[in-house]
Design an enzyme around this catalytic site. Structure first.
Site, PDB file in Angstrom:
ATOM      1  CG  ASP A 170     -16.176 -20.572  36.325  1.00 23.57           C
ATOM      2  OD1 ASP A 170     -15.951 -21.038  37.460  1.00 23.57           O
ATOM      3  OD2 ASP A 170     -17.253 -20.025  36.008  1.00 23.57           O
ATOM      4  CE  LYS A 208     -20.823 -18.530  36.832  1.00 22.22           C
ATOM      5  NZ  LYS A 208     -20.121 -19.756  36.373  1.00 22.22           N
TER       6      LYS A 208
END
Length: 275
Positions: free
Chosen positions: A105, A68
């Site tokens: 997210d 990420k």
């Protein structure tokens, strides 16, 4: 109609990822029969070469650990949301070949809470201080009007959470993990810890529990989530987060205005039940 019809999730380890199940269920429900979604075991060292080798048929990528942050230098543009937590979990390839990074997210967490009737909270608690905890703080910065207490295991983690709070605009107070049961006095508790970390806290769930968002989805329910449900509290799990963030990924990669949340959740539940 775009010829970009290929997507995948990258990470290491990746074999247990539910992302292919969710995205393929969306394609089936939407009638996108030509779209494919795969998984690739890719670590940080292999990431640049993999991305460089992608052709014009690629529409997007989902990124999980440990990629990420590693993906960021390889992108042409990164959204403000992703920049805020230095984490990209979604890459969309534009028609002109640019690589645009985003983080679903954070809005996914907010959307999951909203679905269960939690749109604002006066205070909140976060259990843990890892990467997911920073996303939780980013989400809480928008919905929590008061203090967020983070329960952590070390002075180093405490310092990190204070820094994230300052950066994200969240009013963060830090407490030692030995006092973690005090978190349950908050109307909203977000548990971001690995499997087993909160098991010993299950007996401390109060009689009038508020809302628990435990980001694990396997094994499920966790002892904490099960105890919370027995007390009559509202419980959200990792599948709620996974589905809501995947809905946003599907919409951004395919261009559809609304991804099929119910079909994606049903597919995820079925896949977990079969394990």
């Amino acid at each position: 109609m775009t010829t970009r019809q290929r997507a995948a999730v990258l990470g290491s380890p990746i074999v247990h990822s539910l992302s292919p199940v969710l995205h393929r269920a969306a394609y089936a429900e939407l009638g996108l029969g030509e779209w494919t979604y795969e998984r690739f075991e890719i670590d940080e060292a292999a990431l640049p070469g993999f991305v460089a080798g992608l052709g014009p048929e690629w529409a997007g990528l989902s990124l999980t650990m440990p990629l990420k942050r590693a993906i960021i230098p390889l992108l042409d543009e990164v959204s403000a949301t992703a920049r805020s937590v230095e984490a990209v979990n979604t890459v969309v390839f534009t028609e002109d070949g640019r690589r645009v990074g985003d983080n679903t997210d954070i809005p996914g967490l907010v959307a999951a809470l909203r679905e269960r009737g939690v749109e604002k909270t006066a205070s909140a608690a976060v259990l843990g201080a890892g990467a997911t905890a920073s996303s939780a703080l980013a989400a809480l910065a928008g919905i929590c009007s008061g203090e967020v207490t983070a329960y952590v295991r070390s002075p180093e983690r405490a310092a990190e959470m204070r820094q994230w709070g300052e950066r994200l605009g969240a009013d963060v107070r830090v407490a030692d993990w030995s006092r973690a049961a005090e978190a349950f006095e908050a109307p909203l508790v977000i548990a971001t810890t690995p499997a087993g970390a909160t098991d010993a806290l299950a007996d401390a769930v109060p009689e009038h529990a508020g809302t628990l968002f435990d980001v694990l989805y396997e094994p499920w329910p966790t002892p904490l989530a099960a105890a919370w449900a027995r007390r009559g509290g509202t419980v959200l799990g990792g599948l709620d987060l996974l589905v809501h963030q995947a809905v946003l990924q599907v919409e951004r990669m395919t261009g559809v205005p609304r991804a099929p949340l119910a079909a994606m959740r049903a597919a995820g539940e079925a896949a977990l039940a079969a394990r």
